[in-house]
Design a protein around this motif. Structure first.
Motif, PDB file in Angstrom:
ATOM      1  N   ASN A 152       7.279 -36.385 -50.332  1.00  0.00           N
ATOM      2  CA  ASN A 152       8.400 -36.021 -49.466  1.00  0.00           C
ATOM      3  C   ASN A 152       7.899 -35.492 -48.120  1.00  0.00           C
ATOM      4  OD1 ASN A 152      10.224 -33.629 -48.451  1.00  0.00           O
ATOM      5  ND2 ASN A 152      11.565 -35.064 -49.519  1.00  0.00           N
ATOM      6  N   LEU A 153       6.886 -34.649 -48.145  1.00  0.00           N
ATOM      7  CA  LEU A 153       6.357 -34.067 -46.906  1.00  0.00           C
ATOM      8  C   LEU A 153       5.746 -35.152 -46.009  1.00  0.00           C
ATOM      9  CD1 LEU A 153       5.743 -31.569 -45.234  1.00  0.00           C
ATOM     10  CD2 LEU A 153       3.668 -31.227 -46.586  1.00  0.00           C
ATOM     11  N   CYS A 155       6.527 -38.391 -45.999  1.00  0.00           N
ATOM     12  CA  CYS A 155       7.596 -39.259 -45.482  1.00  0.00           C
ATOM     13  C   CYS A 155       8.356 -38.568 -44.358  1.00  0.00           C
ATOM     14  CB  CYS A 155       8.559 -39.649 -46.610  1.00  0.00           C
ATOM     15  SG  CYS A 155       7.816 -40.772 -47.803  1.00  0.00           S
ATOM     16  N   ARG A 156       8.684 -37.295 -44.567  1.00  0.00           N
ATOM     17  CA  ARG A 156       9.432 -36.565 -43.519  1.00  0.00           C
ATOM     18  C   ARG A 156       8.626 -36.503 -42.225  1.00  0.00           C
ATOM     19  NH1 ARG A 156      10.456 -31.018 -44.690  1.00  0.00           N
ATOM     20  NH2 ARG A 156       9.374 -31.190 -46.666  1.00  0.00           N
ATOM     21  N   THR A 157       7.343 -36.198 -42.358  1.00  0.00           N
ATOM     22  CA  THR A 157       6.494 -36.056 -41.172  1.00  0.00           C
ATOM     23  C   THR A 157       6.321 -37.406 -40.473  1.00  0.00           C
ATOM     24  OG1 THR A 157       5.319 -34.339 -42.365  1.00  0.00           O
ATOM     25  CG2 THR A 157       4.260 -35.180 -40.376  1.00  0.00           C
ATOM     26  N   GLU A 159       8.161 -40.113 -40.637  1.00  0.00           N
ATOM     27  CA  GLU A 159       9.404 -40.658 -40.080  1.00  0.00           C
ATOM     28  C   GLU A 159       9.747 -39.969 -38.763  1.00  0.00           C
ATOM     29  OE1 GLU A 159      13.301 -40.093 -42.057  1.00  0.00           O
ATOM     30  OE2 GLU A 159      13.283 -42.291 -42.123  1.00  0.00           O
ATOM     31  N   LYS A 160       9.608 -38.660 -38.775  1.00  0.00           N
ATOM     32  CA  LYS A 160       9.980 -37.873 -37.589  1.00  0.00           C
ATOM     33  C   LYS A 160       9.005 -38.129 -36.428  1.00  0.00           C
ATOM     34  CE  LYS A 160      11.017 -33.119 -36.449  1.00  0.00           C
ATOM     35  NZ  LYS A 160      10.222 -31.926 -36.656  1.00  0.00           N
ATOM     36  N   LEU A 165       7.013 -45.256 -42.398  1.00  0.00           N
ATOM     37  CA  LEU A 165       6.876 -44.686 -43.734  1.00  0.00           C
ATOM     38  C   LEU A 165       5.651 -45.309 -44.399  1.00  0.00           C
ATOM     39  CD1 LEU A 165      10.614 -44.819 -44.849  1.00  0.00           C
ATOM     40  CD2 LEU A 165       9.253 -42.747 -44.452  1.00  0.00           C
ATOM     41  N   GLU A 204      11.515 -40.146 -55.850  1.00  0.00           N
ATOM     42  CA  GLU A 204      11.310 -39.770 -54.440  1.00  0.00           C
ATOM     43  C   GLU A 204      11.038 -41.026 -53.603  1.00  0.00           C
ATOM     44  OE1 GLU A 204      11.581 -36.549 -53.347  1.00  0.00           O
ATOM     45  OE2 GLU A 204      11.373 -37.342 -51.314  1.00  0.00           O
ATOM     46  N   TRP A 208      13.349 -43.034 -50.245  1.00  0.00           N
ATOM     47  CA  TRP A 208      12.874 -43.406 -48.908  1.00  0.00           C
ATOM     48  C   TRP A 208      12.892 -44.925 -48.720  1.00  0.00           C
ATOM     49  CZ3 TRP A 208      12.241 -39.777 -45.243  1.00  0.00           C
ATOM     50  CH2 TRP A 208      12.163 -38.449 -45.675  1.00  0.00           C
TER      51      TRP A 208
END
Ligand SMILES: Cc1cc2nc3c(=O)[nH]c(=O)nc-3n(C[C@H](O)[C@H](O)[C@H](O)COP(=O)(O)O)c2cc1C
Length: 376
Positions: A152-153, A155-157, A159-160, A165, A204, A208
């Motif tokens: 999760n960390l 993917c979030r990083t 993507e942002k 991904l 998870e 995504w």
């Protein structure tokens, strides 16, 4: 059941098996090239490549590459990747395993891309900045994680910050060879075993947009591969079984050390990288267990968490030096890595990569499984 091909970014690989990267020198061009030739993913290790072509790099009087630029040499990695590709004859794919913890991580990732790697597989830490180093190159980025939270960390990083991904993710459980993404005690707890971590990581990955999940760490047989693929895995990563092949780049003494190991000889030990390290009890490990300190100064500056030898001094050995010694065939001084199932290899002996892939895809009986023995 016939195994479904593995899609990695723009490449479809017929056999959904990734041969895990093994540094220093256990998986270089011969092994990776042979695995890819059979239609799977061969992975070269980017760690300690200066040992492969000593004539290309600066070394000290003991033969140790000096500094990270020589230890993780660009010229050597390029030659290894290009030779692996040649040996693959255009089949499968060639990936590069780069430990997040190595000094010059970003430079080595860029080197791998420049040399033509199809994929970068990266663990021992979270590769949060990996996309930055590869730019818009057509290379599959595959982090190794040990929990849904880590995925999760990432993917979030990604993507942002980078609007991308992972192309796949490797979930590695605590039976793998080498460094474990767990605390020592966790490696033995049921909730951290691969089969129990798998459902949450799969969920998870689905959140995504169906990132392919590859499972690793103790996956051993065709039966294991079918088990995970029937439950939604897209493939497996396996390493220990590939050590007992003719093509594996390790010296014969390395292969024999695993073939001679009993279950209780394969243990978790502390490492300067900061994670538990699964190794075989060989003379050097025995000496460490008895309180010996075998640290001999920091020459290669191989990994950042070691703090230029500070951690190595505390645990009693330099990881680069000791893996380098094993690669050079020094049984007394080297450190020899195995997954928890390594002791099963004696039932198989050293075979070709082609034979191993046939066993792993269900086309040949598996000599390491008891029921097959019973039939024989
Ligand atoms: C000899 C050996 C060396 C390894 N070196 C590395 C490495 O440098 N980087 C890494 O990410 N994983 C490393 N691993 C882990 C493998 O890539 C793989 O994910 C893991 O061992 C899979 O479990 P298995 O060995 O039970 O198949 C190593 C494993 C072995 C057996």
């Amino acid at each position: 059941m016939s195994l479904q091909p593995l899609k990695l970014r723009n490449k479809v690989v017929p056999i959904p098996i990734i041969q895990g990267g093994m540094g220093v020198g256990i998986s270089w061009e011969r092994l990776a090239g042979a695995v890819a030739k059979e239609g799977a993913v061969g992975v070269v290790s980017a760690v300690g490549t200066g040992y492969r072509f000593p004539e290309l790099v600066k070394r000290d009087k003991f033969g140790r590459p000096i500094g990270s630029i020589n230890s993780h040499s660009k010229e050597a990695l390029t030659k290894i990747i290009q030779e692996a590709k040649r040996l693959s004859e255009g089949n499968g794919a060639i990936g590069v395993n780069i430990l997040c913890a190595i000094t010059d991580y970003g430079r080595v990732a860029a080197d791998a891309v420049e040399a033509g790697a199809d994929a970068i597989i990266s663990g021992a830490g979270l590769p949060l900045r990996l996309p930055e180093y590869v730019g818009d190159a057509d290379v599959a980025l595959i982090p190794i994680v040990s929990s849904a939270r880590a995925l999760n960390l990432i993917c979030r990083t990604w993507e942002k910050k980078y609007k991308r991904l992972p192309d796949a993710v490797v979930l590695e459980g605590p039976k793998s060879g080498g460094h474990q993404g767990f605390k020592y005690e966790e490696c033995f707890m049921p909730e951290y075993q691969l089969e129990n971590l798998f459902p949450s990581v799969l969920e998870e990955a689905k959140r995504w947009g169906d990132i392919p999940v590859i499972v690793a760490g103790g996956v051993w047989s065709y039966k294991d591969i079918v088990y995970y693929m029937q439950r939604g895995a897209s493939g497996v990563q396996m390493a220990t079984r590939f050590v007992a092949t003719h093509e594996c780049d390790a010296p014969l003494i390395y292969k024999e050390t695993i073939l001679n190991a009993e279950e209780e000889d394969i243990i978790l030990f502390k490492s300067p990288v900061g994670y538990p390290l699964r190794v075989i009890r060989t003379p050097f490990i025995e000496r460490l267990l008895a309180g010996y300190n075998g640290w001999n100064g920091c020459v290669s500056h191989c990994i950042t968490p070691c703090n230029k030898g500070e951690e190595a001094r505390k645990v009693g050995f330099c990881i680069a030096d000791r893996l380098g010694s094993a690669w050079l065939g020094n049984y007394e001084e080297g450190i020899f890595i195995s997954g928890a199932n390594g002791h099963l290899l004696k039932k198989q002996g050293i075979i070709s990569v082609k034979e191993l892939i046939e066993i792993l895809t269900g086309k040949r009986p598996d000599p390491t499984l008891e029921e097959v023995y019973a039939v024989k």
